[in-house]
Design a protein around this motif. Structure first.
Motif, PDB file in Angstrom:
ATOM      1  N   VAL A 163      -6.061   2.273   3.440  1.00  0.00           N
ATOM      2  CA  VAL A 163      -5.206   3.032   4.352  1.00  0.00           C
ATOM      3  C   VAL A 163      -6.009   4.086   5.114  1.00  0.00           C
ATOM      4  CG1 VAL A 163      -3.186   4.546   4.518  1.00  0.00           C
ATOM      5  CG2 VAL A 163      -3.179   2.637   2.900  1.00  0.00           C
ATOM      6  N   TYR A 164      -6.832   4.826   4.373  1.00  0.00           N
ATOM      7  CA  TYR A 164      -7.559   5.927   5.020  1.00  0.00           C
ATOM      8  C   TYR A 164      -8.952   5.509   5.513  1.00  0.00           C
ATOM      9  CZ  TYR A 164      -3.861   8.985   3.321  1.00  0.00           C
ATOM     10  OH  TYR A 164      -2.646   9.570   3.092  1.00  0.00           O
ATOM     11  N   ALA A 211       5.564  19.201   5.795  1.00  0.00           N
ATOM     12  CA  ALA A 211       5.975  17.800   5.652  1.00  0.00           C
ATOM     13  C   ALA A 211       6.511  17.269   6.981  1.00  0.00           C
ATOM     14  CB  ALA A 211       7.019  17.664   4.549  1.00  0.00           C
ATOM     15  N   ARG A 256       5.896  13.398   6.841  1.00  0.00           N
ATOM     16  CA  ARG A 256       6.033  12.734   5.544  1.00  0.00           C
ATOM     17  C   ARG A 256       7.514  12.759   5.180  1.00  0.00           C
ATOM     18  NH1 ARG A 256       1.560  10.174   6.312  1.00  0.00           N
ATOM     19  NH2 ARG A 256      -0.354  11.274   5.740  1.00  0.00           N
ATOM     20  N   GLN A 258       5.983  24.554   2.858  1.00  0.00           N
ATOM     21  CA  GLN A 258       5.518  23.173   2.691  1.00  0.00           C
ATOM     22  C   GLN A 258       6.472  22.183   3.351  1.00  0.00           C
ATOM     23  OE1 GLN A 258       2.572  22.547   1.707  1.00  0.00           O
ATOM     24  NE2 GLN A 258       2.157  24.666   1.113  1.00  0.00           N
ATOM     25  N   GLU A 278      13.260  15.496  -1.248  1.00  0.00           N
ATOM     26  CA  GLU A 278      12.793  15.896  -2.582  1.00  0.00           C
ATOM     27  C   GLU A 278      12.393  17.365  -2.614  1.00  0.00           C
ATOM     28  OE1 GLU A 278      12.111  14.580  -5.738  1.00  0.00           O
ATOM     29  OE2 GLU A 278      13.536  13.027  -5.166  1.00  0.00           O
ATOM     30  N   PHE A 279      11.749  17.829  -1.565  1.00  0.00           N
ATOM     31  CA  PHE A 279      11.356  19.243  -1.494  1.00  0.00           C
ATOM     32  C   PHE A 279      12.608  20.128  -1.530  1.00  0.00           C
ATOM     33  CE2 PHE A 279       6.887  19.246   0.675  1.00  0.00           C
ATOM     34  CZ  PHE A 279       6.457  18.275  -0.205  1.00  0.00           C
ATOM     35  N   ASN A 300       0.808  -1.212   0.000  1.00  0.00           N
ATOM     36  CA  ASN A 300       0.000   0.000   0.000  1.00  0.00           C
ATOM     37  C   ASN A 300       0.843   1.265   0.000  1.00  0.00           C
ATOM     38  OD1 ASN A 300      -2.675  -0.643  -0.250  1.00  0.00           O
ATOM     39  ND2 ASN A 300      -2.872  -1.214   1.905  1.00  0.00           N
ATOM     40  N   PRO A 348       5.599   6.702  -7.215  1.00  0.00           N
ATOM     41  CA  PRO A 348       5.121   7.891  -6.505  1.00  0.00           C
ATOM     42  C   PRO A 348       5.387   9.169  -7.299  1.00  0.00           C
ATOM     43  CG  PRO A 348       6.619   6.597  -5.124  1.00  0.00           C
ATOM     44  CD  PRO A 348       6.692   6.021  -6.489  1.00  0.00           C
ATOM     45  N   PHE A 349       4.510  10.142  -7.131  1.00  0.00           N
ATOM     46  CA  PHE A 349       4.736  11.486  -7.687  1.00  0.00           C
ATOM     47  C   PHE A 349       5.762  12.163  -6.785  1.00  0.00           C
ATOM     48  CE2 PHE A 349       4.154  15.891  -8.547  1.00  0.00           C
ATOM     49  CZ  PHE A 349       3.458  16.016  -9.737  1.00  0.00           C
ATOM     50  N   ARG A 350       6.833  12.677  -7.395  1.00  0.00           N
ATOM     51  CA  ARG A 350       7.876  13.347  -6.602  1.00  0.00           C
ATOM     52  C   ARG A 350       7.827  14.851  -6.869  1.00  0.00           C
ATOM     53  NH1 ARG A 350      10.756   8.361  -7.450  1.00  0.00           N
ATOM     54  NH2 ARG A 350      11.215   8.720  -9.638  1.00  0.00           N
ATOM     55  N   LEU A 352       3.780   2.978  -2.356  1.00  0.00           N
ATOM     56  CA  LEU A 352       4.726   2.936  -3.473  1.00  0.00           C
ATOM     57  C   LEU A 352       6.109   3.422  -3.042  1.00  0.00           C
ATOM     58  CD1 LEU A 352       2.513   4.315  -6.377  1.00  0.00           C
ATOM     59  CD2 LEU A 352       3.335   1.987  -6.142  1.00  0.00           C
ATOM     60  N   HIS A 353       6.138   4.332  -2.059  1.00  0.00           N
ATOM     61  CA  HIS A 353       7.434   4.852  -1.603  1.00  0.00           C
ATOM     62  C   HIS A 353       8.259   3.752  -0.978  1.00  0.00           C
ATOM     63  CE1 HIS A 353       5.024   8.575  -1.670  1.00  0.00           C
ATOM     64  NE2 HIS A 353       6.142   9.071  -2.118  1.00  0.00           N
ATOM     65  N   LEU A 408       1.679  16.731  -1.500  1.00  0.00           N
ATOM     66  CA  LEU A 408       2.753  15.764  -1.207  1.00  0.00           C
ATOM     67  C   LEU A 408       3.101  15.765   0.282  1.00  0.00           C
ATOM     68  CD1 LEU A 408       5.088  16.348  -4.267  1.00  0.00           C
ATOM     69  CD2 LEU A 408       3.631  14.373  -3.823  1.00  0.00           C
ATOM     70  N   ALA A 409       2.981  16.936   0.911  1.00  0.00           N
ATOM     71  CA  ALA A 409       3.334  17.017   2.329  1.00  0.00           C
ATOM     72  C   ALA A 409       2.273  16.370   3.209  1.00  0.00           C
ATOM     73  CB  ALA A 409       3.523  18.484   2.735  1.00  0.00           C
ATOM     74  N   ARG A 410       1.133  16.050   2.626  1.00  0.00           N
ATOM     75  CA  ARG A 410       0.067  15.464   3.451  1.00  0.00           C
ATOM     76  C   ARG A 410      -0.388  14.093   2.989  1.00  0.00           C
ATOM     77  NH1 ARG A 410      -4.089  20.078   5.117  1.00  0.00           N
ATOM     78  NH2 ARG A 410      -4.734  18.375   6.468  1.00  0.00           N
ATOM     79  N   TRP A 411      -0.560  13.933   1.684  1.00  0.00           N
ATOM     80  CA  TRP A 411      -1.055  12.643   1.190  1.00  0.00           C
ATOM     81  C   TRP A 411      -0.150  12.104   0.081  1.00  0.00           C
ATOM     82  CZ3 TRP A 411      -4.124  17.157   1.088  1.00  0.00           C
ATOM     83  CH2 TRP A 411      -5.001  17.304   2.164  1.00  0.00           C
ATOM     84  N   PRO A 412       1.113  11.892   0.371  1.00  0.00           N
ATOM     85  CA  PRO A 412       2.021  11.456  -0.712  1.00  0.00           C
ATOM     86  C   PRO A 412       1.585  10.124  -1.328  1.00  0.00           C
ATOM     87  CG  PRO A 412       3.086  11.252   1.442  1.00  0.00           C
ATOM     88  CD  PRO A 412       1.802  11.991   1.656  1.00  0.00           C
ATOM     89  N   PHE A 433       3.394  16.806   9.353  1.00  0.00           N
ATOM     90  CA  PHE A 433       2.619  15.605   9.041  1.00  0.00           C
ATOM     91  C   PHE A 433       3.498  14.360   8.960  1.00  0.00           C
ATOM     92  CE2 PHE A 433      -0.160  19.014   7.583  1.00  0.00           C
ATOM     93  CZ  PHE A 433      -1.362  18.614   8.143  1.00  0.00           C
ATOM     94  N   LEU A 488       3.012  20.770  -3.649  1.00  0.00           N
ATOM     95  CA  LEU A 488       3.775  20.405  -2.447  1.00  0.00           C
ATOM     96  C   LEU A 488       2.850  20.181  -1.261  1.00  0.00           C
ATOM     97  CD1 LEU A 488       6.907  22.712  -2.694  1.00  0.00           C
ATOM     98  CD2 LEU A 488       6.629  20.359  -3.419  1.00  0.00           C
ATOM     99  N   ASN A 489       1.784  20.953  -1.205  1.00  0.00           N
ATOM    100  CA  ASN A 489       0.830  20.783  -0.113  1.00  0.00           C
ATOM    101  C   ASN A 489       0.232  19.374  -0.137  1.00  0.00           C
ATOM    102  OD1 ASN A 489      -0.949  21.497   2.000  1.00  0.00           O
ATOM    103  ND2 ASN A 489      -2.553  21.859   0.501  1.00  0.00           N
ATOM    104  N   ILE A 494      -6.085   2.890  -1.848  1.00  0.00           N
ATOM    105  CA  ILE A 494      -5.446   3.528  -0.694  1.00  0.00           C
ATOM    106  C   ILE A 494      -6.507   4.238   0.149  1.00  0.00           C
ATOM    107  CG2 ILE A 494      -3.634   5.137   0.065  1.00  0.00           C
ATOM    108  CD1 ILE A 494      -2.227   3.174  -1.548  1.00  0.00           C
ATOM    109  N   GLN A 523       9.213  12.805   1.688  1.00  0.00           N
ATOM    110  CA  GLN A 523       9.118  13.976   0.808  1.00  0.00           C
ATOM    111  C   GLN A 523      10.219  15.006   1.029  1.00  0.00           C
ATOM    112  OE1 GLN A 523       6.694  13.878  -1.560  1.00  0.00           O
ATOM    113  NE2 GLN A 523       6.498  11.846  -0.651  1.00  0.00           N
TER     114      GLN A 523
END
Lengths: 1189, 183
Positions: B101-102, A764, A769, A760, A775-776, A366, B6-8, A368-369, B36-40, A767, B33-34, B97, A772
């Motif tokens: 997951v959620y 990250a 993450r 952001q 990468e940021f 579940n 994954p989207f980077r 991908l990372h 990605l920072a929450r739901w990557p 939260f 980025l918002n 997901i 990320q």
């Protein structure tokens, strides 16, 4: 009490509301008035030094908040000196209230106080901790009313935690990773419950430990915070810059020592395989990574899980925390490989042990990372058997992700390669299958079915098949068969899996009797998916490998298929055939004629196919678009072949100019045709942008570019299409600002990007993450230091010079800016993959063919032009660089190599040669003058300071002199930056009333062009200067003759394109500008100017060159018309190649009309602009300070 | 063939071939980025073996109680990779997901009624219009170049936590709500 607080809050909110509103609406003045009014109600702040003893109360907090708002209002109103003084005073009070500090944070960057951004939170944090300790002591002493104190202590603790977290975030935003690591760890120690004592739910404070691990990882890549960006141009540079440079020097010194030690020990410098890091950086990296590992492993708990044996987990495990653990171990292995290369599998055993556990496999389904990390580590650890079996199982269960196939093959061929087809079967990976086929519901494609892995069905026993070559083939083919049976529309991946398998078998040279005919397999694939646009990308790699008989067989198969345009499927199939044939052919076999035939064929098919898309709404792309693009590509390639044949050594008769560009104009007509039918097809737009530039009609290029409607970050990746060498096409000299504005527009993103990312980044962390964060930071670095950003900046600067000149202030500002740009490590983010490139193998790319100058601008081109301009500005500036800068920086700036110069066009090379010669000639003259100006500035400043101190009791004098400069010069600072500047707004010099000087207190003291901020030692005049000269050496004058010859030759040469005419003219203009800029600095103006060499011959000659160029360019513009005869000729010319025969006269003619009109306007306007410049240039090129004449 | 990954953040530097499309919006950096920072895990890319981006999905999880759901914010496939089932695969991943997951009750998305191809595609995937949001988009679609506002369909598909399909209804197109009531 609580009620009272709430009431107070309400009152405060009501009072502050108008201030916030005024600030939000940009009314700084009104906000300031309101702040001052409110501040009167509060007692004045305690004198400096006594602040800490005063306990904070709500009244103090309110006053501090209003003060912070006042500072913001002052910043917005450009009263920076006052704002800075007030900030210093406020910071001395060490405010601890979150709202005060958050408000103040907005002002610190414009005030150039980056250090305070972190410092104020840390100070507040420390102060709160001290206060809390005192409270605790008091609580221990007092016996009664303890409950009240305890409540206070608990609220204080909350504040401490909040301030600590804010301090951490400030460090994250500014890249202070080492500090961030220790701060997070302190928070963890202070607020997380000891191991084993937490409740069932993981406490939120556990995250501080993970923050600390993540910060440590980041520290391994970024041991030092980024260099400070000078917000104000300051001479000498502010303390933060000096500190950063000192640190860098220290590191260099350490590197040298480490290297010496290493060489002494090993006899040779270290051999490493990774990125080119210095030894001290490597040492720091190892330390940071080891720390990260040690920290995260304090969180490891071993649990006895029922089915899967002993299992290590983390306290408060989440997917992202697990990922972080894996990444720490991965990075350690990677650094080991790089530092002590070559790569060794053994280093990867530790991470692989963690990441190959059933737990990780389950979670990775579940995430991908995590799956990406797991697969990477397994590969490095060469865990092939496990990988092969896992992938086989996934494929068997319906996973069709291409990485699953490629990893499966990677793994399997390790076994085949080593042992042929008869290996020891015990060692082979096995395919494990349950005998009962899964229900259709579970069998669906995609990652979902992997979940069934977890659902262990107890019976019956699964079968295990060792995967020999034959069994693997059987398995792979069975997947394709299964897919065929299931999905009638066809899943490509399994069929491509078959092709990929056969290709690898062939390429590995394995003896193999079961192999089917390879070409048959390819043609079968074509027959199945030939009507999909993606077919080309699928098959091309396989087709390009074919040789001899196989190639012939393949070609024959394609030849057999009728190229039809009867319906959507056949059109797509036809396009696929044409592309496959073209892209797998060799450029050796391509001639002008063959290209023209191909173009004609494609265009015919295009027109035939157009009716298929007639009914489509305008937002849809036409199905035949690619046929027009193929035709245009062939025409462009034919043009290119023609250019190659026009080398001077060839004896073919030179074509007349209109004949030479004919093929480009034909391509233009085809592209316009395509764009008119398919409005939103960007390939037509981009190619048109590029062609119109080549053909000297930049206004049409810009028009097409605007239609692409770029937004946000696309400006960074795509604006090169219209802004590379933009100064060639600028009409700034004639007052047309469209290209200058395009630079401003496309640079807007840089002004906000950094702030966006750092906000952001904080999120990250909040939260958690962790996947990320790196990468940021990478994205921020890439965009902040984007090559296109600074290419645009340089072109903007060059266009502005010719448009509005360069004042003495701007010379100083631009010099600092460009030097800053030069110190960056640039990233090239330009997206070169967007242009369609349907070219035969070995042919030049469409990108190159349509680039100004034959290829995209390179980093070397940029650095060469940048260094040259820094040298020109340095010569024109009044700054005398320190002795150290003269020896280190200047010598680097003066280093150019021959290969780099080859990146410049002939005109640019001449410009380069001329500018350098002028600098060499004038330097001995300028240096003593600069010295005199600086000495004068220093003594004036000291005198002014002394006088000010005497008149004002001396108390406040020093705090005001820190930020001297006057109002007009700073008028930019408070404004929103436009992204073209790096924040280095404002200037060292100035001149509201034409005066230049320093401001001490409320006195203004005039010096030269230069404003000093702090007293400094005036560096001596460089010793190696020659004797001052009077007359320009004749070789410099000769260069101007050379320029005129180049100009005339370019215009006369039939093979030069219109852009070259514009280019050489603009370079003439820029050269003449530089001649004035360099000679004007001390030559004109008031009586104070020293005697100077005679510049007259040079200026006269330069001006006559400009006049000549202006006249000739005007003539070219005048000569263009669109009379009936021209129209007839245009039509005739377009018919000559035969390609466009199928297009009606009207459409062909319209393109010519629009193009010629635009081109005419360009040449006429440029001619006008250059004519006008003959009057304005002597003044605009820094001859006189702004405001005086 | 395509790789799901994954989207980077740095994908923003190479998503032009997907975004240079009339229906696809390119937002500011902070927007991506918002997410990605929450739901990557709800942001994924389909990539071709040569590294070219084929398409991507960007999503989030939001809402309270039985309204907690996955949301498809952006889904776009480059023209040359359409009709290959990529959108379906990306949507499926987001649904899984959101479900596994959620633990959301449904997945929803907004689409312009004028984008008939997309609406039809979602219907095939099991989505249905839950309601029509009046003047949700600031202008009429790109084809019209008008400045008048356009409605949106709010389309939904129930997940395993909603076995009785309470999050969808049959006549959603006729249920009209104002934009202010949904934002």
């Amino acid at each position: 009490m609580a009620q009272q607080n709430a009431r107070l809050q309400a009152v405060e909110e009501r009072q502050l509301k108008p201030i916030y509103e005024a600030l939000d609406t940009g009314n700084a003045k009104s906000a300031l008035t309101q702040c001052n009014k409110l501040l009167k109600k509060y007692p004045s702040p305690p004198p400096p030094g006594s602040a800490l003893s005063a306990p904070a109360n709500s009244s103090t907090n309110s006053r501090q908040l209003i003060t912070a708002l006042k500072i913001l209002a002052l910043v917005r109103g450009n009263k920076l000196d006052e704002a800075s003084a007030l900030t210093t005073a406020l910071l001395e009070e060490t405010p601890t209230e979150d709202s005060v500090l958050s408000t103040l944070a907005h002002s610190l960057k414009p005030l150039d106080r980056p250090k305070d951004m972190v410092g104020m939170w840390v100070n507040a944090w420390n102060r709160s901790q001290k206060e809390c300790d005192e409270m605790k002591k008091r609580a221990a002493k007092i016996k009664g009313s303890k409950g009240l104190l305890e409540a206070e202590i608990s609220s204080k603790m909350q504040q401490i935690e909040e301030l600590g977290a804010q301090a951490f975030m400030a460090m994250v935003k500014t890249g202070h990773w080492a500090m961030a690591q220790s701060t997070a760890f302190k928070l963890y120690r202070a607020f997380a419950p000891p191991k084993g004592q937490e409740e069932a739910q993981a406490p939120p404070a556990l995250r501080y430990l993970y923050w600390s691990v993540m910060a440590s990882l980041m520290q391994s890549d970024h041991p030092n915070p980024p260099p400070p960006v000078p917000v104000l141009v300051m001479i000498p540079p502010p303390a933060s810059v000096k500190e950063w440079e000192d640190n860098r020097k220290k590191e260099e010194e350490e590197d040298r020592k480490l290297l010496e030690d290493y060489v002494a020990k090993h006899g040779a410098p270290p051999q490493t395989t990774g990125p080119d890091l210095s030894l001290s950086r490597r040492k720091k990296r190892t330390l940071a990574l080891t720390l990260a590992q040690r920290l995260i492993e304090t969180m490891v708990e071993t649990k006895e899980a029922e089915a899967i044996g002993p299992q290590k987990v983390l306290r408060g495990m989440t997917v992202e925390r697990l990922w972080l653990w894996g990444d720490v171990l991965r990075r350690i292995a990677e650094a080991g490989d790089q530092d002590n290369g070559p790569a060794e599998e053994s280093r990867w055993l530790v991470p692989n042990q963690l990441l190959s556990t059933p737990l990780v496999h389950n979670v990775a389904n579940n995430s991908l990372h995590l799956e990406e990390l797991r697969a990477d580590v397994a590969k490095k650890a060469s865990d092939w058997k496990q990988e092969a079996e896992t992938m086989a199982m996934r494929l068997d269960k319906g996973n069709r992700n291409w990485t699953t196939f490629s990893t499966f093959f990677d793994a399997m061929f390790k076994f085949f390669k080593n042992a042929g087809d008869s290996p020891n079967q015990d060692n082979l990976p096995c395919l494990v299958q349950s005998p009962e086929p899964p229900t259709p519901k579970q069998e669906g494609e995609g990652a979902d079915t992997e979940k069934t892995e977890q659902e262990t069905t107890p019976a019956p026993e699964p079968t295990k098949t060792p995967l020999t070559l034959a069994e693997t083939r059987k398995f792979v083919y069975s997947l394709a068969e299964k897919d065929d049976a299931k999905v009638p529309t066809g899943e490509r991946a399994s069929h491509l899996g078959v092709l990929e398998f056969e290709r690898r078998v062939r390429n590995s040279g394995l003896a193999d009797e079961g192999a089917p005919n390879y070409v048959d397999a390819l043609t079968a694939y074509f027959d199945m998916f030939g009507t999909k646009a993606v077919l080309l990308e699928d098959l091309l790699p396989y087709v390009r490998e074919l040789e001899g008989d196989e190639k012939a067989k393949w070609d024959a198969h394609l030849e057999k298929i009728v190229q039809s345009t009867s319906d959507l499927n056949t059109v797509q199939q036809t396009i696929n055939i044409l592309k496959l044939q073209r892209l797998s052919s060799s450029s050796d076999a391509t001639t002008i004629d063959s290209e023209l035939q191909f173009a004609k064929h494609c265009l015919k098919l295009y027109i035939e196919a157009l009716p298929l898309g007639k009914e489509l709404v305008s937002t849809e792309l036409q199905p035949a678009d690619d046929l027009a693009l193929l035709a245009a590509s062939a025409l462009l390639n034919a043009y290119y072949i023609q250019c190659q044949g026009q080398a001077p050594s060839e004896e073919t008769p030179a074509l007349a100019q209109d004949k030479f560009v004919a093929l480009l104009l034909d391509a233009l007509v085809v592209l316009e045709q395509g764009a008119s039918k398919s409005r939103w097809a960007y390939p037509f737009r981009l190619l048109l942008v590029r062609l119109y530039r080549l053909l000297g009609a930049p206004a049409l290029a810009l028009q097409n570019f605007t239609m692409a409607n770029l937004k946000g970050i696309q400006h960074d990746t795509l604006s090169h299409h219209v802004l590379s060498r933009a100064s060639t096409f600028s009409l700034g000299s004639a007052g047309d600002l469209s290209l200058i504005n395009e630079c401003v527009e496309s640079s807007q993103i840089y002004a906000i990007h950094g702030v966006d990312v750092s906000e952001q980044l904080v999120k990250a962390f909040q939260f958690e993450r962790y996947s990320q964060i790196a990468e940021f930071v990478l994205l921020e670095d890439k965009v902040e230091n984007s090559l296109q950003r600074d290419l645009t900046k340089l072109e903007h600067f060059r266009m502005k010079n010719v448009h509005e000149g360069l004042t003495p202030e701007n010379v100083e500002v631009e010099l600092v800016e460009l030097r800053f740009v030069w110190s960056r490590t640039h990233h090239d983010n330009r997206d070169f993959a967007l242009l369609p490139n349907f070219q035969p193998q070995g042919a030049a790319s469409i990108e190159d063919i349509t680039s100004i100058g034959g290829r995209p601008l390179s980093k070397q081109w940029f650095i060469t032009m940048l260094q040259l301009w820094i040298l020109i500005l340095h010569e024109s500036s009044e700054q005398l660089w320190t002795e150290e800068e003269q020896t280190t920086v200047l010598s680097k700036l003066r280093t150019f190599n021959e290969a780099d110069l080859q990146q410049l066009t002939a005109a640019e090379q001449l410009f380069f040669k001329f500018s350098r010669a002028c600098i060499a000639w004038l330097a001995p003259h300028h240096a003593p003058l600069k010295h005199a100006v600086m000495t004068n500035a220093v003594s004036t400043l000291s005198a002014a300071k002394a006088k000010y101190a005497a008149t004002t009791n001396g108390a406040a004098a020093t705090s005001v002199t820190g930020g001297v400069s006057n109002s007009k010069a700073k008028s930019n600072i408070g404004k929103k930056s436009n992204g073209l500047s790096n924040g280095t707004e404002g200037t060292a010099a100035s001149g509201g009333e034409g005066g230049i000087g320093v401001k001490v207190g409320d006195m203004k003291v005039f010096t030269g062009m230069l404003t000093l901020h702090e007293p400094m030692e005036v560096p001596p005049i460089p010793k190696d200067l020659g004797e001052p000269v009077k007359e320009p050496p004749t070789e410099i004058l000769d260069m101007l003759d050379e320029f005129q010859k180049l100009f005339d030759d370019t215009l006369a040469k039939p093979t030069s394109l219109p852009w070259e005419h514009l280019h050489v003219a603009q370079m003439v203009h820029e050269t003449v500008f530089v001649a004035h800029l360099l000679t004007a600095r001390f030559a004109l103006g008031g009586s104070k100017k020293k005697t100077h060499p005679s510049f007259k011959p040079l200026r006269v000659k330069a001006m006559s060159l400009l006049e000549h160029a202006a006249q000739e360019i005007t003539k070219l513009g005048d000569a263009i018309d669109f009379s009936p005869e021209t129209r007839q000729k245009w039509l005739q010319d377009r018919r000559s190649s035969g390609v466009l025969d199928i297009l009606p006269d009207q459409e062909v003619s319209q393109v010519g009309k629009t193009y010629l009109e635009s081109k005419k306007k360009m040449f006429e306007q440029l001619g006008k602009g250059m004519t006008k410049a003959q009057q304005t240039l002597p003044k605009s090129a820094a001859g006189v300070p702004a405001g005086t004449n | 063939m395509s790789t799901l990954r994954p989207f980077r953040a740095t994908d923003m530097l190479k998503f032009n071939n997907v975004n240079m499309d009339v229906w696809t919006e390119t937002y500011g950096t902070a927007f991506y980025l918002n997410y990605l920072a929450r739901w990557p895990d709800l942001c994924c890319v389909e990539e071709s073996p040569s590294g070219r981006m084929m398409g991507y999905i960007i999503g989030k999880a939001e809402g309270q109680g039985t309204n907690f759901h996955g949301h498809i914010t952006a889904l776009s496939i480059a023209p040359e990779y359409r009709k290959l089932g990529l959108a379906k695969r990306l949507t499926k991943l987001l649904e899984e997901i959101s479900d596994g997951v959620y633990h959301g009750f449904f997945v929803d998305l907004y689409v312009r009624p004028s984008n008939a191809i997309a609406t039809e595609m979602y219907e095939k995937m099991g989505y249905s219009v839950y309601r029509t949001v009046k003047e949700y988009y600031g202008n009429l679609g790109p084809g019209s170049e008008g400045s008048a506002a356009e409605d949106a369909y709010d389309m939904r598909k129930p997940l395993s936590r909603d076995p009785h399909r309470k999050s969808v209804r049959a006549n959603g197109r006729d249920v009209i709500v104002s934009a202010s009531s949904v934002t």
